[in-house]
Design a protein around this motif. Structure first.
Motif, PDB file in Angstrom:
ATOM      1  N   ILE A 103       0.867  -1.302   0.006  1.00 56.06           N
ATOM      2  CA  ILE A 103       0.001   0.123  -0.014  1.00 56.06           C
ATOM      3  C   ILE A 103       0.930   1.467   0.023  1.00 56.06           C
ATOM      4  N   ASP A 104       0.238   2.287  -0.549  1.00 57.51           N
ATOM      5  CA  ASP A 104       0.833   3.691  -0.486  1.00 57.51           C
ATOM      6  C   ASP A 104       0.483   4.458   0.616  1.00 57.51           C
ATOM      7  N   SER A 105      -0.533   4.000   1.152  1.00 55.13           N
ATOM      8  CA  SER A 105      -0.930   5.095   2.070  1.00 55.13           C
ATOM      9  C   SER A 105      -2.251   4.343   2.944  1.00 55.13           C
ATOM     10  N   LEU A 106      -2.286   4.898   4.293  1.00 52.62           N
ATOM     11  CA  LEU A 106      -2.872   3.949   5.276  1.00 52.62           C
ATOM     12  C   LEU A 106      -4.393   4.434   5.590  1.00 52.62           C
ATOM     13  N   TYR A 107      -5.375   3.588   5.946  1.00 48.56           N
ATOM     14  CA  TYR A 107      -6.860   3.964   6.279  1.00 48.56           C
ATOM     15  C   TYR A 107      -6.785   3.635   7.721  1.00 48.56           C
ATOM     16  N   LYS A 108      -7.618   4.462   8.306  1.00 52.20           N
ATOM     17  CA  LYS A 108      -8.060   4.192   9.872  1.00 52.20           C
ATOM     18  C   LYS A 108      -9.133   3.185   9.803  1.00 52.20           C
ATOM     19  N   ILE A 109      -9.542   2.515  10.753  1.00 56.41           N
ATOM     20  CA  ILE A 109     -10.363   1.272  10.702  1.00 56.41           C
ATOM     21  C   ILE A 109     -11.260   1.300  12.090  1.00 56.41           C
ATOM     22  N   THR A 110     -12.327   1.421  12.253  1.00 56.27           N
ATOM     23  CA  THR A 110     -13.130   1.120  13.298  1.00 56.27           C
ATOM     24  C   THR A 110     -13.759  -0.067  13.234  1.00 56.27           C
ATOM     25  N   SER A 111     -13.759  -0.744  14.586  1.00 51.75           N
ATOM     26  CA  SER A 111     -14.220  -2.449  14.495  1.00 51.75           C
ATOM     27  C   SER A 111     -15.220  -2.489  15.485  1.00 51.75           C
ATOM     28  N   SER A 112     -16.142  -3.643  15.182  1.00 55.25           N
ATOM     29  CA  SER A 112     -17.039  -4.182  16.338  1.00 55.25           C
ATOM     30  C   SER A 112     -16.666  -4.630  17.464  1.00 55.25           C
ATOM     31  N   VAL A 113     -15.262  -5.213  17.461  1.00 54.74           N
ATOM     32  CA  VAL A 113     -14.702  -5.862  18.533  1.00 54.74           C
ATOM     33  C   VAL A 113     -13.125  -5.607  18.362  1.00 54.74           C
ATOM     34  N   ALA A 114     -12.731  -5.937  19.622  1.00 54.35           N
ATOM     35  CA  ALA A 114     -11.014  -5.909  19.824  1.00 54.35           C
ATOM     36  C   ALA A 114     -10.365  -6.801  19.252  1.00 54.35           C
ATOM     37  N   TYR A 115      -9.117  -6.600  18.525  1.00 50.28           N
ATOM     38  CA  TYR A 115      -8.424  -7.694  17.886  1.00 50.28           C
ATOM     39  C   TYR A 115      -8.149  -8.611  18.817  1.00 50.28           C
ATOM     40  N   LYS A 116      -7.420  -9.641  18.167  1.00 49.33           N
ATOM     41  CA  LYS A 116      -6.952 -10.847  18.847  1.00 49.33           C
ATOM     42  C   LYS A 116      -8.505 -11.784  18.884  1.00 49.33           C
TER      43      LYS A 116
END
Length: 658
Positions: A547-560
C-alpha cells in the motif's frame, strides 16, 4: 545469525512477553464475526516493504543455489584438493597442478591423463548435489593451455546416470602455451527431471592431454533476465516484489576470521581474479555471486539495495585494533564509490563500467557491519568502530542513509537507522501487531532485516526458553508462524514512519545431506525443483498487496485472534486480515460513506491450514498452498466485502469503491 541470542530494542517488550502465558495470543477467543469500517480518506503515507536478504554461503544458497553455475569446483577451490566430491576421470587419471597458473589468485589447474588407449577420455562433474538437465540452452566456457601449440575438438555434454547424452556440443580447441578461453552452447531438447546427471568433457583418444591444463570449466543454464541467477529461485524472489535487497550482508560479510571476510575488490571483475574464501557456513565461497551479481539481480527484481560494509569485526570475536582500522574504512568508502559514483566520474565508476555496469546502482541505505551485538567483544569495539565508519561514509555521501547493525552501545538518538533481528515464537510476532503504536518517535528508524518464527512456542516462551537453541525449534516454517509474521508486518506497516521493512531470514535452504546449516527457511530447493514454505506466502501477500497510504479502521470488537489493516494502492483499497485462532471467523468490511463495487476487478489471496503446525516439506511440498483468485459478486453483501477466515489463516484483498 550464528548465535542463539535475540536482543530486542526495548526491555519492555521482553517483560511483556515473559508475563504472557504460553500461547495466550494464539488461543485468544473472541467473537465469531467481526465488522470493520474503513475510513473515507487515508490518514497517512506508507513507506514500508518487504526486503529480500540473500546471505552468501548459508544453506548452499549462493554457490549451488541462486548462483546458477552448475559445475562444482570449477576452479578447483572446493574441499581440500578441489577434486573430491566434484571431479572424476572418465578413462583418465586426473590431478591438480600449480605451475603456470591462470592467475595469481587461482593457483590450481586440472591435468587430465588418459589411461591406456581409449577411443575417448575426459572428466565428469557431479555438480552441486546433482545437475538438472532441463530443455534449453547451456552456456559452456572453459580455459586451457598446453606446453606446446596443439589442437583438438572436445565434446562437452550433459549425461544421465546410464551415460546417455541428453545434449552435447563440439568444442574446437586451438591451444597454445598461453591461457585461452573457449565457449560453446549445449542444447538439451528433452532432458529429464532428475538430479542424477553429470557434466562431461571428453577428448579423442589421440589427444596428448597430459601436456595441457584446464581451469574455470563453467556451465550455466538459461538464467533469470540475463543475470547469473537460477531462474526458478530468482522468480520466487521477484514474485515477493521486494522493495529492498540486502547484499552482501550477514555472517558471510564478517567471515569466521579476517582472511575469510567479504573483500569486495576480490568479488568483482573476471572470475580468474576472484580467489574466493573459506565459507562462513559451508565449504568454499567462490564469490561468483559477488558484488555486481548481487546488485544486478536486485535491479532485475526492482528493489533498492542495502549493502553491508565490513566494519572490522569477525566471528572469532576479533576486532581490528583502532589504530589499524583506517584501511578498512577506506575500503568501505571505496566500495560505495564503486556502487554510487556517476558514470565516468571516478576511477571506481570507470572500473564498474569496465565490469559491465555503466550506471550507478540504486541504494536505499548502507549498513555498517552485521550483528555487532553478537558478543561482548563486538559491543565493546563497535562504539568506536561505528562512528569512524559512519562519519567517513557521511562525509563522502551526505545523502546516503547509514544504518547501525546494533542499537548498542551508541545512544539511539545518534543513530539514523538500526537493523533489528528477531528469531522467536508465534506469540512474539503476534505481539508486534501493536508494539510500535506507542514507540518513541525519536528520528531513528527500524529496519527488521532478519526475522522469522523459529520456534513453535509449544515448549514455552522467551526468555524462559531459547527460541533458537532451545526445545521446539522448527525445521520448516509452520502455518501459525506465517500468520504471526503476517500479523507483525501489519503492525509494522501501520507504523512505517518508524519501521521500514521486514526481511525473512534465511531465504534459501538446499535439501541434502550436510547442505543446510540453519532452519527454518523461506524457500527450499534441490538441484531440480524449488518450493515455497508457509511463511513464503505471508511475504508474498505483503509484497503483492503493498500500500501507498493507510486507512484508519473502526471495528465491532477488539483484535485477537483476528487482526486487520487497510490501505490504498493506486485507486484500490487493500485489506489485510489474519486469524491466529482455532475457529473460523467471518469478517465483513465496509467503506464509510461508500460501497465496494462487486463488479470491479479485484483480487484475493487466502492461505490457511487447519493444523497450526503444518509445514511444506520435501515429502509434501504443496501441503500449504494459498487460494489466489479474482473477487466475484458472491464476495459482497450490500456493498460490503465479506470473507470467512478459516482457522490459522491470512488473507489480503484488493477492492474498488463504487
Amino acid at each position: 545469525m550464528k548465535v542463539s541470542l535475540t536482543i530486542p530494542l526495548t526491555v519492555a517488550s521482553v517483560v511483556a512477553l515473559a508475563a504472557a502465558a504460553p500461547n495466550s495470543l494464539v488461543n485468544s477467543r473472541r467473537a465469531t464475526s467481526v465488522d470493520l469500517t474503513v475510513a473515507r480518506q487515508t490518514s497517512s503515507k506508507v513507506d514500508f516493504g518487504v526486503t529480500a536478504f540473500i546471505e552468501n554461503n548459508i544453506n548452499s544458497g549462493s554457490d549451488g543455489g541462486l548462483y546458477a553455475e552448475l559445475i562444482k569446483s570449477r576452479a578447483l577451490q572446493s574441499e581440500g584438493d578441489g577434486l573430491t566430491n566434484s571431479w572424476t576421470g572418465n578413462n583418465a587419471d586426473i590431478s591438480v597442478i600449480t605451475s603456470d597458473a591462470i592467475s595469481n589468485v587461482l593457483p590450481r589447474s586440472l591435468r587430465i591423463a588418459k589411461k591406456g588407449s581409449p577411443s575417448s577420455f575426459g572428466v565428469r562433474n557431479v555438480g552441486w548435489a546433482g545437475i538438472a538437465a532441463k530443455p534449453g540452452k547451456y552456456s559452456l566456457t572453459l580455459s586451457a593451455r598446453c606446453n606446446a601449440a596443439t589442437s583438438t575438438t572436445a565434446t562437452a555434454g550433459l549425461y544421465d546416470a546410464q551415460r546417455k547424452a541428453l545434449g552435447s556440443a563440439q568444442v574446437p580447441l586451438a591451444l597454445t602455451n598461453s591461457w585461452k578461453e573457449f565457449k560453446a552452447t549445449i542444447q538439451v531438447a528433452g532432458g529429464n527431471n532428475v538430479a542424477s546427471n553429470q557434466f562431461g568433457l571428453d577428448f579423442p583418444g589421440n589427444f596428448a592431454s597430459e601436456q595441457c591444463q584446464f581451469n574455470l570449466i563453467s556451465l550455466f543454464p538459461e538464467t533469470f533476465k540475463g543475470t547469473t541467477a537460477r531462474q526458478d529461485l530468482a522468480q520466487l524472489l521477484a514474485d515477493l516484489k521486494p522493495k529492498y535487497w540486502r547484499v552482501i550482508g550477514g555472517n558471510a560479510l564478517e567471515g569466521n576470521n579476517l582472511a575469510s571476510r567479504f573483500q569486495w575488490q576480490q568479488a568483482i571483475g573476471p572470475l580468474k581474479n576472484r580467489p574466493g574464501r573459506a565459507g562462513t557456513w559451508i565449504d568454499w565461497d567462490t564469490d561468483g555471486y559477488g558484488l555486481d551479481e548481487a546488485h544486478r539481480l536486485g535491479e532485475a527484481v526492482g528493489a533498492k539495495a542495502i549493502p553491508g560494509v565490513f566494519a572490522g569485526y569477525t566471528l572469532n570475536q576479533q576486532s581490528v585494533p583502532d589504530d589499524q582500522l583506517q584501511p578498512y574504512i577506506d575500503s568501505a568508502v571505496n566500495e560505495l564509490h564503486y556502487l554510487l559514483d556517476p558514470q565516468g566520474s571516478s576511477t571506481w565508476a570507470k572500473q564498474r563500467e569496465a565490469n559491465g555496469h555503466a550506471a550507478p546502482y540504486n541504494l536505499a541505505a548502507v549498513q555498517v557491519g552485521n550483528e555487532d551485538w553478537i558478543s561482548e567483544a563486538a559491543i565493546k569495539t563497535y562504539q568506536t568502530r561505528y562512528p569512524r565508519f559512519a562519519n567517513a561514509i557521511k562525509a563522502a555521501f551526505p545523502n546516503l542513509l547509514v544504518m547501525s547493525s546494533s542499537p548498542y552501545p551508541t545512544p539511539k538518538t545518534q543513530l539514523a537507522a538500526i537493523d533489528q533481528h528477531d528469531y522467536n515464537t508465534p506469540n512474539f510476532f503476534l505481539g508486534a501487531y501493536d508494539r510500535y503504536d506507542t514507540w518513541a518517535r525519536n528520528a531513528t528508524t527500524i529496519w527488521n532485516l532478519e526475522m522469522a518464527v523459529t520456534n513453535s512456542g509449544k515448549c514455552g516462551e522467551t526468555p524462559q526458553i531459547d527460541a533458537l537453541s532451545g526445545p521446539c525449534r522448527l525445521t520448516y516454517p509452520i502455518q501459525l508462524g506465517a500468520v504471526a509474521e503476517f500479523t507483525a508486518m501489519m503492525g509494522m506497516e501501520r507504523n512505517s514512519d518508524v519501521v521500514k521493512t521486514f526481511a525473512y531470514a534465511p531465504l534459501l535452504n538446499k535439501i541434502g545431506n550436510g547442505l543446510s546449516q540453519w532452519h527454518p527457511d523461506l524457500i527450499s530447493f534441490d538441484a531440480v525443483d524449488s518450493w515455497p514454505s508457509a511463511s513464503y506466502w505471508a511475504q508474498y501477500a505483503f509484497g503483492q498487496y503493498g500500500i501507498d497510504s493507510l486507512y484508519k479502521i473502526t471495528s465491532s470488537v477488539a483484535y485477537k485472534p483476528v487482526y486487520w489493516s487497510a490501505g490504498k494502492q493506486g485507486n484500490l483499497d487493500v485489506i489485510k486480515l489474519s486469524n491466529s485462532g482455532a475457529d473460523p471467523v467471518t469478517v465483513t468490511v465496509k467503506a464509510d460513506g461508500a460501497q465496494y463495487n462487486p463488479n470491479a476487478a479485484g483480487s484475493l489471496i487466502l492461505s490457511a491450514h487447519n493444523d497450526a503446525y503444518a509445514s511444506n516439506t520435501p515429502e509434501n511440498r504443496q501441503n500449504i498452498k494459498p487460494t489466489r483468485r479474482n473477487t466475484s459478486a458472491k464476495d459482497f453483501v450490500n456493498g460490503a466485502f465479506r470473507i470467512t477466515l478459516p482457522a490459522y489463516s491470512l488473507a489480503a484483498v484488493k477492492l474498488a469503491r463504487a
